[in-house]
Design a protein around this motif. Structure first.
Motif, PDB file in Angstrom:
ATOM      1  N   ASN A 110       2.473  -4.713   1.808  1.00  0.00           N
ATOM      2  CA  ASN A 110       1.503  -3.702   2.230  1.00  0.00           C
ATOM      3  C   ASN A 110       1.209  -2.702   1.112  1.00  0.00           C
ATOM      4  N   LEU A 111       2.221  -2.353   0.335  1.00  0.00           N
ATOM      5  CA  LEU A 111       2.007  -1.425  -0.780  1.00  0.00           C
ATOM      6  C   LEU A 111       0.965  -1.971  -1.751  1.00  0.00           C
ATOM      7  N   ILE A 112       1.078  -3.243  -2.055  1.00  0.00           N
ATOM      8  CA  ILE A 112       0.141  -3.860  -3.004  1.00  0.00           C
ATOM      9  C   ILE A 112      -1.254  -3.988  -2.394  1.00  0.00           C
ATOM     10  N   LEU A 113      -1.320  -4.414  -1.132  1.00  0.00           N
ATOM     11  CA  LEU A 113      -2.616  -4.646  -0.493  1.00  0.00           C
ATOM     12  C   LEU A 113      -3.319  -3.350  -0.109  1.00  0.00           C
ATOM     13  N   SER A 114      -2.604  -2.226  -0.110  1.00  0.00           N
ATOM     14  CA  SER A 114      -3.225  -0.936   0.222  1.00  0.00           C
ATOM     15  C   SER A 114      -3.944  -0.313  -0.963  1.00  0.00           C
ATOM     16  N   ALA A 115      -3.794  -0.872  -2.145  1.00  0.00           N
ATOM     17  CA  ALA A 115      -4.443  -0.314  -3.336  1.00  0.00           C
ATOM     18  C   ALA A 115      -5.954  -0.468  -3.254  1.00  0.00           C
ATOM     19  N   PHE A 116      -6.667   0.527  -3.742  1.00  0.00           N
ATOM     20  CA  PHE A 116      -8.131   0.459  -3.821  1.00  0.00           C
ATOM     21  C   PHE A 116      -8.568   1.238  -5.056  1.00  0.00           C
ATOM     22  N   PRO A 117      -9.730   0.908  -5.640  1.00  0.00           N
ATOM     23  CA  PRO A 117     -10.183   1.570  -6.872  1.00  0.00           C
ATOM     24  C   PRO A 117     -10.245   3.086  -6.716  1.00  0.00           C
ATOM     25  N   ARG A 118      -9.879   3.786  -7.779  1.00  0.00           N
ATOM     26  CA  ARG A 118      -9.830   5.246  -7.723  1.00  0.00           C
ATOM     27  C   ARG A 118     -11.197   5.873  -7.477  1.00  0.00           C
ATOM     28  N   LYS A 119     -12.264   5.211  -7.927  1.00  0.00           N
ATOM     29  CA  LYS A 119     -13.602   5.766  -7.747  1.00  0.00           C
ATOM     30  C   LYS A 119     -14.120   5.580  -6.321  1.00  0.00           C
ATOM     31  N   MET A 120     -13.429   4.776  -5.537  1.00  0.00           N
ATOM     32  CA  MET A 120     -13.875   4.497  -4.171  1.00  0.00           C
ATOM     33  C   MET A 120     -13.282   5.510  -3.196  1.00  0.00           C
ATOM     34  N   ILE A 164       3.901  -2.517  12.089  1.00  0.00           N
ATOM     35  CA  ILE A 164       5.080  -1.850  12.637  1.00  0.00           C
ATOM     36  C   ILE A 164       5.996  -1.312  11.540  1.00  0.00           C
ATOM     37  N   VAL A 165       5.679  -1.607  10.281  1.00  0.00           N
ATOM     38  CA  VAL A 165       6.477  -1.072   9.174  1.00  0.00           C
ATOM     39  C   VAL A 165       5.901   0.274   8.761  1.00  0.00           C
ATOM     40  N   HIS A 166       6.624   0.955   7.877  1.00  0.00           N
ATOM     41  CA  HIS A 166       6.177   2.267   7.406  1.00  0.00           C
ATOM     42  C   HIS A 166       4.872   2.141   6.614  1.00  0.00           C
ATOM     43  N   ARG A 167       4.124   3.227   6.596  1.00  0.00           N
ATOM     44  CA  ARG A 167       2.884   3.265   5.830  1.00  0.00           C
ATOM     45  C   ARG A 167       3.186   3.175   4.340  1.00  0.00           C
ATOM     46  N   PRO A 168       2.138   2.791   3.546  1.00  0.00           N
ATOM     47  CA  PRO A 168       0.719   2.670   3.885  1.00  0.00           C
ATOM     48  C   PRO A 168       0.365   1.325   4.514  1.00  0.00           C
ATOM     49  N   HIS A 169      -0.748   1.322   5.250  1.00  0.00           N
ATOM     50  CA  HIS A 169      -1.295   0.099   5.824  1.00  0.00           C
ATOM     51  C   HIS A 169      -2.662  -0.155   5.197  1.00  0.00           C
ATOM     52  N   PRO A 170      -2.958  -1.388   4.792  1.00  0.00           N
ATOM     53  CA  PRO A 170      -4.264  -1.688   4.195  1.00  0.00           C
ATOM     54  C   PRO A 170      -5.412  -1.329   5.127  1.00  0.00           C
ATOM     55  N   TRP A 171      -6.495  -0.843   4.547  1.00  0.00           N
ATOM     56  CA  TRP A 171      -7.667  -0.421   5.314  1.00  0.00           C
ATOM     57  C   TRP A 171      -8.232  -1.582   6.132  1.00  0.00           C
ATOM     58  N   GLY A 172      -8.368  -2.746   5.538  1.00  0.00           N
ATOM     59  CA  GLY A 172      -8.926  -3.899   6.247  1.00  0.00           C
ATOM     60  C   GLY A 172      -8.059  -4.344   7.405  1.00  0.00           C
ATOM     61  N   LEU A 173      -6.750  -4.194   7.258  1.00  0.00           N
ATOM     62  CA  LEU A 173      -5.834  -4.527   8.354  1.00  0.00           C
ATOM     63  C   LEU A 173      -6.058  -3.611   9.543  1.00  0.00           C
ATOM     64  N   LEU A 174      -6.245  -2.318   9.283  1.00  0.00           N
ATOM     65  CA  LEU A 174      -6.451  -1.341  10.353  1.00  0.00           C
ATOM     66  C   LEU A 174      -7.750  -1.592  11.109  1.00  0.00           C
ATOM     67  N   ILE A 175      -8.843  -1.797  10.381  1.00  0.00           N
ATOM     68  CA  ILE A 175     -10.115  -1.970  11.088  1.00  0.00           C
ATOM     69  C   ILE A 175     -10.125  -3.269  11.897  1.00  0.00           C
ATOM     70  N   THR A 176      -9.435  -4.283  11.404  1.00  0.00           N
ATOM     71  CA  THR A 176      -9.388  -5.548  12.142  1.00  0.00           C
ATOM     72  C   THR A 176      -8.606  -5.395  13.435  1.00  0.00           C
ATOM     73  N   PHE A 177      -7.443  -4.767  13.366  1.00  0.00           N
ATOM     74  CA  PHE A 177      -6.619  -4.606  14.570  1.00  0.00           C
ATOM     75  C   PHE A 177      -7.266  -3.632  15.553  1.00  0.00           C
ATOM     76  N   ILE A 178      -7.873  -2.561  15.053  1.00  0.00           N
ATOM     77  CA  ILE A 178      -8.547  -1.608  15.939  1.00  0.00           C
ATOM     78  C   ILE A 178      -9.692  -2.284  16.674  1.00  0.00           C
ATOM     79  N   GLU A 179     -10.456  -3.081  15.963  1.00  0.00           N
ATOM     80  CA  GLU A 179     -11.544  -3.818  16.610  1.00  0.00           C
ATOM     81  C   GLU A 179     -11.009  -4.772  17.673  1.00  0.00           C
ATOM     82  N   LEU A 180      -9.899  -5.380  17.376  1.00  0.00           N
ATOM     83  CA  LEU A 180      -9.318  -6.371  18.288  1.00  0.00           C
ATOM     84  C   LEU A 180      -8.854  -5.738  19.592  1.00  0.00           C
TER      85      LEU A 180
END
Length: 377
Positions: free
Chosen positions: A100-110, A294-310
C-alpha cells in the motif's frame, strides 16, 4: 553482489539504499541503479516475509525498509510511481501495508481529488485520460518463461483477440499452464506452497490491460461496439482455481493508484466483474479489496474510490450478499471498514464514480456479451 546472494551484505544494502541522496533519487541513471538496489533488498526479504518467519534481525531489516519507503513516498513519490510494478513483483501478498505504501504514491504536481466527495465523477477528471509512466522492465518476469510473451503476441492483437470470446478457447488453458512454476510440487508436510509465478501474472494483467485500454479508445472514437475486452478477464477468472483467481485479482488491484487511465480501467474491470452472476468471484473481489483496507494507512486513492462505489451504489447490492454477514465478527469488520471509508456526514450521499463512465458501460456490455458462454468456477 547483492543481499540475495550474500546475506552478510544486507546492512550494506540498507546503507546504499539511502533516499536522502537527492543526486541518486533525481538523476535518471541514478534512479535505475537505486531501483536495482531496492529490488535486491526486497527480494532478499521475500522468503522471510512470505512465511512470516522473522527473526530479530530480519524484523529490524523490515522496519528499516518501511522507513525507506516512507521517505521515498514523502520526498520522491515519482520514483515509486514509475517502478511500482517491479516492486510489487518482489513483495509477498502477505505484506499488505508495504505494498500500500508503494501504490499510494502519486506525482507531487498532482492534487488528489477527495475520494469521499459526493457525486465525484471520476471519468470527468482530466488526469483520467493520462497514461502513467512505467519504467519497470519486463525482462525479469519473461526470462523464466518467454513462451508466455510469444502466446500473448500471437493472440492479443486485432482481429485474433475476438476469437477469445469463446471460454473454451485453448488460449486460456495454455496461459494457465505457463503461469504455474515448472518445478512445482505439493508440499509433503501439508504446508502451503504457491504454485503460480506471480510476476508472470502481473505481466499478463498489465499486457492485456494496455491492449484493452488502447482498443477501447479506438472503439469509442469509432462509435462501434466493443468485444474481446472483458471476455479475457472473465474467462481467465472462470478457468483459474481459487489460488490463481486470488493472485489474478490482486494483480488487478495493484493498478488502483492515483488518477490515470490505468486506475480508471482496472477499477471498472473490478466493478463490472462484481456484477457477474458468480458469487465466488464477488467474494474473491471483496477479499482482495478488504484486506488492503483493514491495514494502517495510507490507502491508494483508486482502492478507496473502487470500494466506496461498491458499497454505496445500490446497483451492486453489496450488503445483500451472505458473505458480508456470514458471522458476527465478519459483519462488524465490514461495518467498521465502511465507516472508515466514508466520511460520517456524507454517508447518505451517493458517490457517482466509475459506474457511469463510458469505460464502465463498454466493459459492462462486453461482460453481457460473454456471460452466456462463460462457465462458473
Amino acid at each position: 553482489l547483492s543481499p540475495v546472494c550474500l546475506g552478510s551484505l544486507r546492512r550494506a544494502a540498507m546503507i546504499l539504499v539511502d533516499p536522502r541522496d537527492k543526486n541518486v533519487a533525481n538523476h535518471y541513471k541514478g534512479r535505475r541503479l537505486f531501483h536495482i538496489l531496492l529490488v535486491d533488498l526486497l527480494r532478499f526479504q521475500y522468503p522471510h516475509l512470505d512465511t512470516a518467519s522473522l527473526t530479530h534481525t530480519t524484523l529490524l531489516l523490515y522496519r528499516g525498509t518501511l522507513r525507506v519507503l516512507l521517505v521515498l513516498l514523502h520526498d520522491f513519490p515519482e520514483f515509486l510511481c514509475e517502478f511500482h510494478t517491479s516492486f510489487c513483483d518482489v513483495i509477498p501478498t502477505t505484506c499488505v501495508q508495504m505494498r500500500n505504501l508503494i501504490l499510494s504514491a502519486f506525482p507531487r504536481k498532482m492534487r488528489l481529488p477527495d475520494p469521499f466527495l459526493p457525486n465525484l465523477k471520476v471519468d470527468l477528471l482530466p488526469e483520467i485520460r493520462d497514461s502513467p509512466v512505467n519504467l519497470s522492465p519486463d525482462a525479469p518476469a519473461l526470462a523464466k518463461n518467454p513462451k508466455l510473451q510469444e502466446l500473448l503476441v500471437t493472440y492479443i492483437k486485432i482481429p485474433v483477440i475476438d476469437k477469445l470470446i469463446d471460454p473454451s478457447h485453448h488460449f486460456y488453458e495454455r496461459v494457465i499452464e505457463l503461469l504455474i512454476h515448472r518445478d512445482y510440487e505439493p508440499s509433503k508436510d501439508g504446508s502451503y506452497r504457491c504454485k503460480y509465478d506471480i510476476p508472470l501474472i502481473n505481466y499478463l494483467v498489465i499486457h492485456i490491460g494496455r491492449f484493452c485500454i488502447e482498443r477501447i479508445k479506438i472503439k469509442q472514437r469509432q462509435g462501434s461496439s466493443q468485444q474481446g475486452t472483458m471476455e479475457i478477464f472473465v474467462n481467465l477468472l472462470y478457468r483459474l482455481d481459487h489460488g490463481g483467481r486470488y493472485y489474478f485479482l490482486n494483480s488487478i488491484a495493484n493498478h488502483l493508484r492515483y488518477p490515470n487511465n490505468n486506475t480508471h480501467f482496472f477499477s471498472c474491470v473490478l466493478l463490472v466483474l462484481f456484477e457477474s452472476d458468480c458469487v465466488v468471484i464477488k467474494e474473491a473481489i471483496t477479499r482482495v479489496l478488504l484486506e488492503r483496507l483493514i491495514v494502517h494507512r495510507p490507502h491508494p486513492w483508486g482502492l478507496l474510490i473502487t470500494f466506496i462505489e461498491l458499497i454505496k451504489n445500490p446497483r451492486y447490492k453489496f450488503w445483500e450478499f451472505e458473505f458480508t454477514r456470514c458471522a458476527p465478527e465478519i459483519e462488524r469488520l465490514f461495518e467498521s471498514v465502511a465507516r472508515s471509508c466514508m466520511a460520517p456526514q456524507r454517508q447518505s450521499s451517493k458517490v457517482n464514480s466509475s459506474g457511469s463512465s463510458k469505460t464502465h458501460k463498454t466493459l459492462q456490455q462486453s461482460l453481457a456479451n460473454s456471460a452466456s458462454g462463460s462457465r462458473r468456477p
